[in-house]
Design a protein around this motif. Structure first.
Motif, PDB file in Angstrom:
ATOM      1  N   LEU A 107       2.809 -24.569  -2.088  1.00 40.35           N
ATOM      2  CA  LEU A 107       2.901 -25.502  -3.215  1.00 40.35           C
ATOM      3  C   LEU A 107       1.894 -25.143  -4.307  1.00 40.35           C
ATOM      4  O   LEU A 107       2.179 -25.264  -5.497  1.00 40.35           O
ATOM      5  CB  LEU A 107       2.679 -26.937  -2.723  1.00 40.35           C
ATOM      6  N   ARG A 108       0.718 -24.701  -3.893  1.00 43.95           N
ATOM      7  CA  ARG A 108      -0.303 -24.292  -4.872  1.00 43.95           C
ATOM      8  C   ARG A 108       0.152 -23.039  -5.634  1.00 43.95           C
ATOM      9  O   ARG A 108      -0.110 -22.900  -6.828  1.00 43.95           O
ATOM     10  CB  ARG A 108      -1.634 -24.025  -4.170  1.00 43.95           C
ATOM     11  N   GLN A 109       0.833 -22.140  -4.921  1.00 43.95           N
ATOM     12  CA  GLN A 109       1.377 -20.962  -5.600  1.00 43.95           C
ATOM     13  C   GLN A 109       2.411 -21.369  -6.644  1.00 43.95           C
ATOM     14  O   GLN A 109       2.434 -20.829  -7.753  1.00 43.95           O
ATOM     15  CB  GLN A 109       2.011 -20.012  -4.580  1.00 43.95           C
ATOM     16  N   LEU A 110       3.244 -22.343  -6.299  1.00 41.40           N
ATOM     17  CA  LEU A 110       4.254 -22.823  -7.244  1.00 41.40           C
ATOM     18  C   LEU A 110       3.592 -23.484  -8.451  1.00 41.40           C
ATOM     19  O   LEU A 110       4.084 -23.384  -9.583  1.00 41.40           O
ATOM     20  CB  LEU A 110       5.200 -23.807  -6.542  1.00 41.40           C
ATOM     21  N   GLU A 111       2.471 -24.171  -8.209  1.00 43.90           N
ATOM     22  CA  GLU A 111       1.749 -24.815  -9.315  1.00 43.90           C
ATOM     23  C   GLU A 111       1.240 -23.791 -10.326  1.00 43.90           C
ATOM     24  O   GLU A 111       1.197 -24.060 -11.528  1.00 43.90           O
ATOM     25  CB  GLU A 111       0.564 -25.619  -8.765  1.00 43.90           C
ATOM     26  N   GLN A 112       0.863 -22.624  -9.835  1.00 43.71           N
ATOM     27  CA  GLN A 112       0.278 -21.611 -10.700  1.00 43.71           C
ATOM     28  C   GLN A 112       1.332 -20.789 -11.449  1.00 43.71           C
ATOM     29  O   GLN A 112       1.002 -20.039 -12.359  1.00 43.71           O
ATOM     30  CB  GLN A 112      -0.604 -20.669  -9.877  1.00 43.71           C
ATOM     31  N   MET A 113       2.599 -20.913 -11.034  1.00 43.43           N
ATOM     32  CA  MET A 113       3.668 -20.128 -11.670  1.00 43.43           C
ATOM     33  C   MET A 113       4.214 -20.833 -12.909  1.00 43.43           C
ATOM     34  O   MET A 113       4.179 -22.055 -13.009  1.00 43.43           O
ATOM     35  CB  MET A 113       4.809 -19.893 -10.671  1.00 43.43           C
ATOM     36  N   ASP A 114       4.718 -20.037 -13.829  1.00 42.43           N
ATOM     37  CA  ASP A 114       5.369 -20.560 -15.031  1.00 42.43           C
ATOM     38  C   ASP A 114       6.861 -20.719 -14.728  1.00 42.43           C
ATOM     39  O   ASP A 114       7.660 -19.806 -14.931  1.00 42.43           O
ATOM     40  CB  ASP A 114       5.137 -19.601 -16.204  1.00 42.43           C
ATOM     41  N   ILE A 115       7.216 -21.876 -14.201  1.00 46.72           N
ATOM     42  CA  ILE A 115       8.604 -22.136 -13.782  1.00 46.72           C
ATOM     43  C   ILE A 115       9.415 -22.595 -14.993  1.00 46.72           C
ATOM     44  O   ILE A 115       9.119 -23.639 -15.599  1.00 46.72           O
ATOM     45  CB  ILE A 115       8.662 -23.205 -12.677  1.00 46.72           C
ATOM     46  N   THR A 116      10.415 -21.828 -15.342  1.00 49.91           N
ATOM     47  CA  THR A 116      11.272 -22.165 -16.478  1.00 49.91           C
ATOM     48  C   THR A 116      12.547 -22.849 -15.999  1.00 49.91           C
ATOM     49  O   THR A 116      12.818 -22.930 -14.788  1.00 49.91           O
ATOM     50  CB  THR A 116      11.644 -20.898 -17.263  1.00 49.91           C
ATOM     51  N   LEU A 117      13.338 -23.323 -16.963  1.00 47.73           N
ATOM     52  CA  LEU A 117      14.603 -23.996 -16.634  1.00 47.73           C
ATOM     53  C   LEU A 117      15.568 -23.034 -15.946  1.00 47.73           C
ATOM     54  O   LEU A 117      16.299 -23.425 -15.022  1.00 47.73           O
ATOM     55  CB  LEU A 117      15.229 -24.566 -17.912  1.00 47.73           C
ATOM     56  N   ASP A 118      15.564 -21.774 -16.361  1.00 48.52           N
ATOM     57  CA  ASP A 118      16.445 -20.787 -15.727  1.00 48.52           C
ATOM     58  C   ASP A 118      16.090 -20.585 -14.265  1.00 48.52           C
ATOM     59  O   ASP A 118      16.978 -20.495 -13.395  1.00 48.52           O
ATOM     60  CB  ASP A 118      16.346 -19.451 -16.476  1.00 48.52           C
ATOM     61  N   ILE A 119      14.794 -20.516 -13.981  1.00 46.33           N
ATOM     62  CA  ILE A 119      14.355 -20.318 -12.589  1.00 46.33           C
ATOM     63  C   ILE A 119      14.724 -21.530 -11.741  1.00 46.33           C
ATOM     64  O   ILE A 119      15.180 -21.396 -10.598  1.00 46.33           O
ATOM     65  CB  ILE A 119      12.839 -20.065 -12.541  1.00 46.33           C
ATOM     66  N   LEU A 120      14.543 -22.727 -12.299  1.00 45.25           N
ATOM     67  CA  LEU A 120      14.909 -23.944 -11.566  1.00 45.25           C
ATOM     68  C   LEU A 120      16.405 -23.965 -11.264  1.00 45.25           C
ATOM     69  O   LEU A 120      16.827 -24.380 -10.173  1.00 45.25           O
ATOM     70  CB  LEU A 120      14.516 -25.174 -12.382  1.00 45.25           C
ATOM     71  N   SER A 121      17.203 -23.526 -12.208  1.00 45.87           N
ATOM     72  CA  SER A 121      18.659 -23.556 -12.040  1.00 45.87           C
ATOM     73  C   SER A 121      19.132 -22.510 -11.039  1.00 45.87           C
ATOM     74  O   SER A 121      20.047 -22.764 -10.239  1.00 45.87           O
ATOM     75  CB  SER A 121      19.347 -23.318 -13.390  1.00 45.87           C
ATOM     76  N   GLN A 122      18.506 -21.341 -11.062  1.00 42.10           N
ATOM     77  CA  GLN A 122      18.952 -20.249 -10.198  1.00 42.10           C
ATOM     78  C   GLN A 122      18.468 -20.396  -8.759  1.00 42.10           C
ATOM     79  O   GLN A 122      19.203 -20.076  -7.821  1.00 42.10           O
ATOM     80  CB  GLN A 122      18.480 -18.909 -10.775  1.00 42.10           C
ATOM     81  N   THR A 123      17.255 -20.860  -8.575  1.00 44.19           N
ATOM     82  CA  THR A 123      16.685 -20.942  -7.220  1.00 44.19           C
ATOM     83  C   THR A 123      16.881 -22.306  -6.564  1.00 44.19           C
ATOM     84  O   THR A 123      16.853 -22.403  -5.329  1.00 44.19           O
ATOM     85  CB  THR A 123      15.177 -20.646  -7.268  1.00 44.19           C
ATOM     86  N   LEU A 124      17.040 -23.351  -7.373  1.00 50.02           N
ATOM     87  CA  LEU A 124      17.150 -24.729  -6.850  1.00 50.02           C
ATOM     88  C   LEU A 124      15.956 -25.078  -5.966  1.00 50.02           C
ATOM     89  O   LEU A 124      16.084 -25.764  -4.954  1.00 50.02           O
ATOM     90  CB  LEU A 124      18.460 -24.901  -6.064  1.00 50.02           C
ATOM     91  N   ILE A 125      14.768 -24.589  -6.367  1.00 45.76           N
ATOM     92  CA  ILE A 125      13.557 -24.849  -5.601  1.00 45.76           C
ATOM     93  C   ILE A 125      13.223 -26.335  -5.547  1.00 45.76           C
ATOM     94  O   ILE A 125      12.644 -26.831  -4.576  1.00 45.76           O
ATOM     95  CB  ILE A 125      12.370 -24.049  -6.202  1.00 45.76           C
ATOM     96  N   GLY A 126      13.622 -27.070  -6.596  1.00 50.46           N
ATOM     97  CA  GLY A 126      13.304 -28.502  -6.634  1.00 50.46           C
ATOM     98  C   GLY A 126      13.949 -29.289  -5.506  1.00 50.46           C
ATOM     99  O   GLY A 126      13.398 -30.290  -5.035  1.00 50.46           O
ATOM    100  N   THR A 127      15.125 -28.847  -5.046  1.00 48.83           N
ATOM    101  CA  THR A 127      15.815 -29.569  -3.966  1.00 48.83           C
ATOM    102  C   THR A 127      15.048 -29.499  -2.656  1.00 48.83           C
ATOM    103  O   THR A 127      15.131 -30.414  -1.827  1.00 48.83           O
ATOM    104  CB  THR A 127      17.226 -28.985  -3.766  1.00 48.83           C
ATOM    105  N   VAL A 128      14.325 -28.405  -2.460  1.00 52.45           N
ATOM    106  CA  VAL A 128      13.551 -28.248  -1.223  1.00 52.45           C
ATOM    107  C   VAL A 128      12.203 -28.960  -1.336  1.00 52.45           C
ATOM    108  O   VAL A 128      11.797 -29.687  -0.431  1.00 52.45           O
ATOM    109  CB  VAL A 128      13.341 -26.745  -0.911  1.00 52.45           C
ATOM    110  N   VAL A 129      11.513 -28.745  -2.463  1.00 52.71           N
ATOM    111  CA  VAL A 129      10.188 -29.353  -2.641  1.00 52.71           C
ATOM    112  C   VAL A 129      10.279 -30.877  -2.613  1.00 52.71           C
ATOM    113  O   VAL A 129       9.407 -31.559  -2.060  1.00 52.71           O
ATOM    114  CB  VAL A 129       9.554 -28.874  -3.965  1.00 52.71           C
ATOM    115  N   SER A 130      11.337 -31.446  -3.179  1.00 54.39           N
ATOM    116  CA  SER A 130      11.478 -32.904  -3.233  1.00 54.39           C
ATOM    117  C   SER A 130      11.568 -33.528  -1.846  1.00 54.39           C
ATOM    118  O   SER A 130      11.250 -34.705  -1.670  1.00 54.39           O
ATOM    119  CB  SER A 130      12.715 -33.283  -4.057  1.00 54.39           C
ATOM    120  N   LYS A 131      12.000 -32.756  -0.852  1.00 56.49           N
ATOM    121  CA  LYS A 131      12.132 -33.285   0.504  1.00 56.49           C
ATOM    122  C   LYS A 131      10.769 -33.460   1.182  1.00 56.49           C
ATOM    123  O   LYS A 131      10.695 -34.072   2.253  1.00 56.49           O
ATOM    124  CB  LYS A 131      13.012 -32.367   1.340  1.00 56.49           C
ATOM    125  N   PHE A 132       9.724 -32.920   0.571  1.00 59.35           N
ATOM    126  CA  PHE A 132       8.382 -33.058   1.139  1.00 59.35           C
ATOM    127  C   PHE A 132       7.565 -34.125   0.404  1.00 59.35           C
ATOM    128  O   PHE A 132       6.367 -34.269   0.657  1.00 59.35           O
ATOM    129  CB  PHE A 132       7.626 -31.721   1.063  1.00 59.35           C
TER     130      PHE A 132
END
Length: 330
Positions: free
Chosen positions: A36-61
């Motif tokens: 999670l700390r690594q994700l905080e340090q990254m510059d997450i753009t809208l394209d990355i959110l759309s392609q990886t759907l990382i938010g669906t996994v992180v939200s479960k925690f």
């Protein structure tokens, strides 16, 4: 490795832990926190959110007792990015149409030449931009390390940052310090890994020891940042060598007292100190446990001798220093 691939790798690792959500070990929680700390340090753009759907996994925690707070903060930040209030807004602000800028200049009665920085200022901005990009590049490389190594880099960075105020006070440029602390954190972590390449527990133990001692010793941290102490030499230092001058002096005094207490004549050598601590002074210094039956004086001296068989108690001989009376008892 691109940011997209890094996020996808983190998503895969976090997905594996979803199956055992209710039985996560301390190691699993620590690993989740690092990701999670690594994700905080990254510059997450809208394209990355759309392609990886990382938010669906992180939200479960988000409801987890330990990492839930970090997960909520990440999801909240990503929602702003999706709505155009985060990275997209910042980009739009920095790429404002030139006509808007020109209109502002015309309103203020200025020209394009007035808004241009001087050559010296432009060179300074260019150097600062170069330093910042190099610093960001080093920190981005931490994300490709093993989670516990990335955590060590971040902890060392936090420890070094604590001594920034002291360096700036001594006349060191703050921007230079910001770059140096990242560089030194990387060097020290690499030195620890070089000494314990396949020994994770020894690596973690050494990293914790260094972070603890450097945090308590600001002068040492400053020397490391300025390159006066080599990273390899630092890793090979003992806890005593890492301690501050005050702590080292305290340890030396404690060791000296311990050695003195083991000496057979320690009590006689320190008799005056013992009497002073116990409040024994004046006539009390001459007093003893025995009182003379003739003159009632306590100024007596005594000796013990074995006058009977070994299984019998020793005989005590007492002499009164006031009147000279002698007596014995057993």
């Amino acid at each position: 490795m691109s940011t997209n691939k890094k996020v996808a790798a983190i998503k895969a690792s976090m997905s594996k832990k979803l199956a055992s959500m209710d039985s996560l070990t301390d190691g699993d929680v620590e690993s989740l926190h690092d990701m999670l700390r690594q994700l905080e340090q990254m510059d997450i753009t809208l394209d990355i959110l759309s392609q990886t759907l990382i938010g669906t996994v992180v939200s479960k925690f988000k409801n987890h007792s330990i990492v839930g707070t970090t997960a909520k903060a990440l999801v909240k930040r990503w929602k702003k990015v999706a709505k155009g209030e985060g990275t997209a807004t910042a980009t739009a602000a920095t790429t404002a149409p030139s006509s808007t800028v020109d209109s502002k200049c015309s309103k203020n009665g200025g020209s394009d030449n007035d808004s241009k920085p001087s050559p010296a200022a432009a060179a300074k901005l260019e150097r600062r931009s170069s330093v910042n990009s190099a610093t960001d590049e080093m920190q981005s490389e931490w994300a490709s390390l093993q989670p516990y190594r990335g955590t060590t880099c971040q902890k060392l960075l936090d420890v070094f940052k604590a001594s920034k105020a002291s360096l700036v006070k001594d006349g060191i440029n703050g921007d230079a310090v910001d770059h140096l602390v990242v560089e030194r954190a990387t060097e020290v972590e690499s030195a620890i890994h070089a000494k314990y390449p396949n020994q994770k527990q020894d690596y973690i133990s050494k990293a914790r020891s260094l972070c603890f001692n450097i945090k308590k010793n600001i002068p040492l941290a400053s020397q490391i940042i300025l390159g006066q102490v080599d990273a390899t030499d630092l890793v090979n230092m003992s806890s005593e060598q890492l301690a501050s001058d005050e702590k080292r002096k305290e340890i030396e005094e404690r060791t000296k007292k311990l050695m003195e207490s083991k000496q057979l004549d320690w009590e006689s050598q320190n008799e005056s100190k013992i009497n002073e601590m116990c409040g024994i002074k004046g006539e009390l210094l001459q007093a003893s446990l025995f009182t003379c039956g003739r003159c009632k004086s306590t100024k007596t001296t005594s000796t013990q001798k074995q006058t009977r068989s070994a299984d019998e108690p020793m005989t005590v001989f007492v002499l009164c220093l006031n009147c000279g009376k002698r007596w014995k008892f057993s």
